[in-house]
Design an enzyme around this catalytic site. Structure first.
Site, PDB file in Angstrom:
ATOM      1  N   ARG A   1       0.689  -0.978   0.011  1.00  0.00           N
ATOM      2  CA  ARG A   1       0.256  -0.114   0.453  1.00  0.00           C
ATOM      3  C   ARG A   1       0.787   1.115  -0.069  1.00  0.00           C
ATOM      4  O   ARG A   1       0.540   2.427  -0.785  1.00  0.00           O
ATOM      5  CB  ARG A   1      -0.925  -0.072   0.891  1.00  0.00           C
TER       6      ARG A   1
ATOM      7  N   TYR B   1     -18.191  17.253 -13.352  1.00  0.00           N
ATOM      8  CA  TYR B   1     -18.294  16.071 -13.492  1.00  0.00           C
ATOM      9  C   TYR B   1     -19.615  15.879 -12.283  1.00  0.00           C
ATOM     10  O   TYR B   1     -19.589  15.909 -10.944  1.00  0.00           O
ATOM     11  CB  TYR B   1     -17.820  14.882 -13.110  1.00  0.00           C
TER      12      TYR B   1
ATOM     13  N   ASP C   1      -9.775  19.269 -13.262  1.00  0.00           N
ATOM     14  CA  ASP C   1     -10.372  18.496 -13.464  1.00  0.00           C
ATOM     15  C   ASP C   1      -9.622  17.780 -14.771  1.00  0.00           C
ATOM     16  O   ASP C   1     -10.418  19.019 -16.001  1.00  0.00           O
ATOM     17  CB  ASP C   1     -11.688  17.970 -12.982  1.00  0.00           C
TER      18      ASP C   1
ATOM     19  N   LYS D   1     -11.006   7.380 -18.370  1.00  0.00           N
ATOM     20  CA  LYS D   1     -11.224   7.525 -19.551  1.00  0.00           C
ATOM     21  C   LYS D   1      -9.827   7.976 -20.232  1.00  0.00           C
ATOM     22  O   LYS D   1      -9.452   7.014 -21.246  1.00  0.00           O
ATOM     23  CB  LYS D   1     -11.623   9.355 -19.585  1.00  0.00           C
TER      24      LYS D   1
HETATM   25  C1  LIG Z   1     -15.324  10.183 -14.816  1.00  0.00           C
HETATM   26  C2  LIG Z   1     -14.897  11.008 -14.142  1.00  0.00           C
HETATM   27  C3  LIG Z   1     -14.423  11.620 -13.087  1.00  0.00           C
HETATM   28  C4  LIG Z   1     -14.321  10.093 -11.667  1.00  0.00           C
HETATM   29  O1  LIG Z   1     -13.345   9.599 -12.348  1.00  0.00           O
HETATM   30  P1  LIG Z   1     -13.454   7.964 -11.809  1.00  0.00           P
HETATM   31  O2  LIG Z   1     -12.664   7.120 -12.389  1.00  0.00           O
HETATM   32  O3  LIG Z   1     -15.264   7.102 -12.850  1.00  0.00           O
HETATM   33  O4  LIG Z   1     -13.768   7.545 -10.396  1.00  0.00           O
HETATM   34  C5  LIG Z   1     -13.609  12.741 -12.868  1.00  0.00           C
HETATM   35  N1  LIG Z   1     -14.219  13.884 -13.418  1.00  0.00           N
HETATM   36  C6  LIG Z   1     -14.617  13.564 -14.673  1.00  0.00           C
HETATM   37  C7  LIG Z   1     -14.407  15.038 -15.393  1.00  0.00           C
HETATM   38  C8  LIG Z   1     -15.147  12.415 -14.979  1.00  0.00           C
HETATM   39  O5  LIG Z   1     -15.168  11.941 -17.033  1.00  0.00           O
END
Ligand SMILES: *Cc1c(COP(=O)(O)O)cnc(C)c1O
Length: 400
Positions: free
Chosen positions: A56, A108, A182, A207
């Protein structure tokens, strides 16, 4: 294809992605970094170890990925987490009871939920503001504001927010306020927020970064040694860490990030331009189009736009349903950023949790469709959309 006046790509991106982490293994000469699954590491007589103690707290496969992530964003440090929301949870845990977050309003859904339903319970309050209106942002900074949370382009309306202007305004007020971006929608190939004044870049690696729709993971990249120290402590102390197998998959995917993003960028723009001319389409929300309200900001801070964009058609829910169910190459699904093309209806799917009046105010109607353009041949994607429009709108004529 010319660059349309977007920010120039920094030289060496693909080389950095490929060279990072491929120093041949010292024992075997293996060029692909091995997957280390061991959770235990033999130590020298205490207190002595070679940097690894327990799975971890540290893992070589994770470190290989984190190093690559840092260099792609031009940052010093990279940290990975078990999901994008795991990264966000850890970043928000830098704050304490009584602190305040100022956040983009078009956000999001999972981040929105985390701020409203969890951080709030720990005494961390969030104000949501339209960051395209800088005077609103400035007015909303409070004495106890400790973090600015930026998402750009926003989801699903693709509003573009000026990162360097916001950084300037915020840092004039208080240098201690942390600016987090983000960057999931664009990846460092298309936007590098640290170059524009951000302190932390956050990713859902699920993504585009992984891009193959087979891993859930998150990351944070930064330059500040103090932030890195505190966040690395939280990563380990809260235990939100990814598995070595998944770290290997994301490392492998990053080797083709430049190629994939270039194709997502080109194909989505061609489709957006085709849609502009379609008689049933009333609006195309894509930052690469000169008609986009923040096209000039986009050109200043992005090297282009990715494969996600939205459009509005001239009818309502019935046509949206028919359109989505008639698609054959696009898959009707949530999420984005993979090699396969997806289409969805934000009002009933990704943004169904946003209250109806707020959806109406933001413009998330039943005629707004979001696409994630994948890596299939562009002509096939256009042909698919074309036939789905024909079916969806023919249906209405038959009914009349
Ligand atoms: C999918 C997404 C998240 C969250 O990520 P996970 O890997 O699903 O926890 C955060 N911000 C954006 C813009 C996203 O598309």
């Amino acid at each position: 294809m010319d660059d349309q006046g977007f920010l120039k790509q920094k030289p060496g991106f693909a080389t950095t992605a490929i060279r990072s982490g491929i120093e041949p293994d010292k024992y075997s000469g293996a060029v692909v970094a091995p997957i280390v699954t061991s959770t235990i590491f033999k130590q020298q007589p205490p207190p002595g170890h070679k940097g690894f103690i327990y799975g971890r707290s540290g893992n070589p496969t994770r470190y290989t990925l984190q190093e690559c992530l840092a260099s792609l964003d031009g940052g010093k440090y990279g940290l990975t987490f078990s999901s994008g929301l795991g990264a966000t949870t850890s970043i928000v845990s830098l704050l304490s009871n009584g602190d305040h977050i100022l956040s983009s309003d078009d956000l999001y859904g999972g981040t929105n939920r985390l701020f409203r339903q969890i951080a709030e319970r720990f005494g961390i309050h969030t104000t949501f503001v339209d960051f395209t209106k800088l005077e609103m942002l400035e007015k909303s900074i409070k004495e106890n504001t400790k973090m600015i949370w930026i998402e750009t382009p926003t989801n699903p309306l693709l509003k573009v927010v000026d990162i360097s202007e916001i950084s300037k305004i915020v840092k004039q007020h208080n240098k201690e306020i942390m600016i987090v971006v983000d960057n999931t929608f664009l990846t460092p190939y298309l936007q590098r927020p640290l170059d524009h004044g951000a302190d932390v870049v956050m990713y859902s690696l699920t993504k585009y970064m992984n891009g193959h729709s087979d891993v859930v993971m998150g990351a944070a990249v930064m330059n500040d040694v103090e932030i890195e120290k505190r966040l690395r402590f939280l990563q380990v102390a809260m235990g939100i860490v990814p598995s070595p197998m998944d770290c290997y998959l994301v490392s492998r995917s990053l080797k083709t990030l430049a190629l994939r993003m270039e194709q997502h960028k080109k194909s989505a723009l061609m489709i957006a331009e085709w849609m502009l001319k379609h008689p049933k389409v009333t609006e195309v929300l894509h930052p690469g189009l000169p008609s986009h309200p923040q096209h000039n900001i986009a050109k200043k801070q992005m090297t282009g736009h990715s494969g996600v964009f939205s459009f509005r058609h001239s009818r309502g829910l019935k046509e949206s349903r028919k359109f989505l169910s008639s698609l054959k190459v696009f898959t009707l699904a949530e999420s984005l950023g993979g090699y396969e093309s997806l289409a969805e209806l934000p009002s009933l799917m990704t943004h169904a949790s946003v209250p109806e009046d707020q959806r109406a105010e933001l413009g998330i109607t039943d005629a707004l469709v979001r696409l994630s353009v994948g890596l299939e041949d562009t002509e096939d994607l256009i042909a698919d959309l074309d036939q789905a429009f024909t079916v969806a709108f023919q249906q209405r004529i038959l009914e009349l």
